[in-house]
Design an enzyme around this catalytic site. Structure first.
Site, PDB file in Angstrom:
ATOM      1  N   HIS A  72       0.852  -1.193   0.000  1.00 33.13           N
ATOM      2  CA  HIS A  72       0.000   0.000   0.000  1.00 33.13           C
ATOM      3  C   HIS A  72       0.888   1.243   0.000  1.00 33.13           C
ATOM      4  O   HIS A  72       1.850   1.313   0.762  1.00 33.13           O
ATOM      5  CB  HIS A  72      -0.906   0.029   1.246  1.00 33.13           C
ATOM      6  CG  HIS A  72      -2.085  -0.896   1.149  1.00 33.13           C
ATOM      7  ND1 HIS A  72      -3.179  -0.792   1.970  1.00 33.13           N
ATOM      8  CD2 HIS A  72      -2.331  -1.955   0.320  1.00 33.13           C
ATOM      9  CE1 HIS A  72      -4.064  -1.733   1.650  1.00 33.13           C
ATOM     10  NE2 HIS A  72      -3.563  -2.441   0.652  1.00 33.13           N
ATOM     11  N   TYR A 196      -8.953   5.533   7.780  1.00 32.57           N
ATOM     12  CA  TYR A 196      -9.037   5.914   9.197  1.00 32.57           C
ATOM     13  C   TYR A 196     -10.037   7.065   9.269  1.00 32.57           C
ATOM     14  O   TYR A 196      -9.825   8.115   8.653  1.00 32.57           O
ATOM     15  CB  TYR A 196      -7.681   6.397   9.716  1.00 32.57           C
ATOM     16  CG  TYR A 196      -6.653   5.310   9.934  1.00 32.57           C
ATOM     17  CD1 TYR A 196      -5.975   4.752   8.859  1.00 32.57           C
ATOM     18  CD2 TYR A 196      -6.365   4.838  11.216  1.00 32.57           C
ATOM     19  CE1 TYR A 196      -5.025   3.752   9.056  1.00 32.57           C
ATOM     20  CE2 TYR A 196      -5.420   3.848  11.414  1.00 32.57           C
ATOM     21  CZ  TYR A 196      -4.760   3.303  10.334  1.00 32.57           C
ATOM     22  OH  TYR A 196      -3.824   2.311  10.528  1.00 32.57           O
TER      23      TYR A 196
HETATM   24  C1  PHB Z   1      -5.535  -4.444  11.030  1.00 34.20           C
HETATM   25  O1  PHB Z   1      -5.597  -4.684   9.804  1.00 34.20           O
HETATM   26  O2  PHB Z   1      -5.831  -5.299  11.912  1.00 34.20           O
HETATM   27  C2  PHB Z   1      -5.091  -3.071  11.483  1.00 34.20           C
HETATM   28  C3  PHB Z   1      -4.575  -2.188  10.543  1.00 34.20           C
HETATM   29  C4  PHB Z   1      -4.174  -0.919  10.954  1.00 34.20           C
HETATM   30  C5  PHB Z   1      -4.285  -0.564  12.297  1.00 34.20           C
HETATM   31  C6  PHB Z   1      -4.790  -1.474  13.231  1.00 34.20           C
HETATM   32  C7  PHB Z   1      -5.199  -2.737  12.830  1.00 34.20           C
HETATM   33  O3  PHB Z   1      -3.907   0.681  12.687  1.00 34.20           O
END
Ligand code: PHB
Ligand code: APR
Length: 386
Positions: A72, A196
């Site tokens: 990514h 996010y």
């Molecule tokens: C996940 O894919 O479990 C994951 C990805 C990013 C994060 C936390 C968990 O910040």
């Protein structure tokens, strides 16, 4: 039983340490309280920093990662009515990889470089201050065993015995006033890269494990019972918080295959060494998952620790062993700060003043190259041993 390094814990830290020591010509034995199947199936982290990928590749563990992992370039930051992409490669010259911790564990077990005793009980550490430390335990048949070693590596996570055996120590802890409700779902991700999301209702994260498995999280109050969140309630709240319907974007729901609530906390125990006992991974520190740092910190710790122990036990040079704790803690505190920064920027507290501060910070990070670069550098991670 006798070995050079007794490793307690067969999670990512313990198994990778055993693999690295094996490649360095140092004998190690791993003892693990759970079954191999249980450890292999534990669903945890999913993001690898470039430096973690490079380390794993450098020791023969990169083939399936490169073939089945997904690189990514960055992440999306979402606020109501706004979605911004941060490109880490443009900003910081580094990418990240989506590759589940269960896959890393599978590759480590597949390497066959670790002698692991599973389903042990009554593990106790002895004489860690002496030149002849040892571990006692009952093996899977219940027989009492004594493992003598030159060094003990505590890779037994946040609830293992090594932390207490490393006392006296300084202990720094922060418990956050919220948790994550996490789901795994058999549905193709609705996004190419992680989202996010800040929302007045609370934080949400859209991650994934593969082209057909999605991993998503919702901020929920501490003490939330997963049973109070039936699938349709979860998908409805995820859709709201992730901006379903904005700019034509849709969140596609699907069958939930795993549901769990995990509390958000952070701790660091210093120093990460006591005599001949060295701590690595969650045994020494925990970070909230918002910065995707836990697995990467474990990899960085054992990379430094393996180099230190090979220098000491093969060449008699203790300089790296003597500086291990300070060297490891530089990254631990950098990542602890970043995880705190991401967590407090994205999780709502109900305080309207805080909400405005969070939105102002998110708008700065998504419109200023300086702000975006700061996030990119930390999320993609510094080189190991910086
Ligand atoms: C996940 O894919 O479990 C994951 C990805 C990013 C994060 C936390 C968990 O910040
Ligand atoms: N004796 C032997 N093994 C033990 C004991 C004990 N008394 N107590 C705990 N363990 C084992 C656990 O069963 C677990 O398999 O130690 C292992 C610790 O592994 P993790 O908790 O995965 O910690 P670590 O290897 O440091 O990995 C840290 O991976 O698990 C994630 O969230 C974690 O992302 C972080 C990274």
């Amino acid at each position: 039983m006798r070995t050079q390094v007794a490793i307690i814990g067969a999670g990512p830290a313990g198994l990778l340490l055993a693999h690295l020591l094996h490649r360095g010509g140092v004998d190690a034995v791993v003892i693990e309280t759970r079954s191999q199947d249980y450890v292999a199936a534990r669903i945890r982290a999913g993001i690898l920093e470039s430096s973690s990928v490079e380390l794993l590749e450098s020791v023969g563990l990169g083939e399936r990662l490169r073939a089945e992992g997904h690189e990514h370039r960055g992440i999306y930051l979402q606020m109501p009515g706004e979605r911004h992409h941060l490109d880490f490669v443009d900003l910081a010259g580094r990418s990240v990889w989506v590759y589940g911790q269960t896959e890393v564990q599978k590759d480590l077990v597949g390497a066959g470089t670790a002698e692991v005793h599973y389903e042990v009980t009554d593990v106790a550490l002895h004489d860690v201050d002496s030149a002849r430390p040892y571990v006692t335990f009952a093996d899977s048949s219940g027989a009492a065993r004594r493992l003598e070693a030159e060094v003990i590596a505590g890779c037994d996570g946040s609830f293992g015995p090594s932390r207490a055996a490393a006392a006296p120590a300084d202990f720094f802890e922060r418990v956050y006033p919220y948790s994550w409700l996490g789901i795994l779902a058999d549905v193709a991700p609705s996004t190419d890269e992680l989202i996010y999301a800040w929302h007045p209702n609370g934080f949400a994260l859209h991650s994934m494990r593969s082209e057909t498995v999605s991993r998503l999280y919702l901020q929920v109050p501490n003490g939330t019972d997963p049973a109070d969140w039936p699938d349709d309630r979860i998908w409805g709240e995820l859709a709201t918080r992730l901006g379903d319907g904005e700019d034509g974007w849709k969140l596609t729901p699907g069958p939930v295959t795993d549901k769990s609530v995990l509390p958000m906390r952070s701790y660091v125990q210093t120093p990460m060494r006591h005599g001949r006992l060295f701590l690595a991974g969650d045994a020494a520190h925990i970070v909230p998952p918002t910065g995707a740092k836990g697995l990467n910190l474990a990899i960085a710790d054992v990379t430094l620790l393996s180099r230190a122990l090979v220098e000491w036990l093969k060449a008699g040079d203790t300089r790296l062993a003597d500086s291990y704790s300070d060297d490891a803690l530089r990254r631990v505190w950098r990542c602890t700060h970043f995880s705190w920064w991401m967590t407090t920027m994205l999780h709502t507290s109900g305080d309207p003043f805080d909400a405005q501060l969070q939105l102002a910070q998110l708008r700065w990070v998504t419109t200023s190259t300086a702000g975006a670069t700061g996030l990119a550098e930390n999320y993609a991670g510094p080189p190991i041993g910086f």
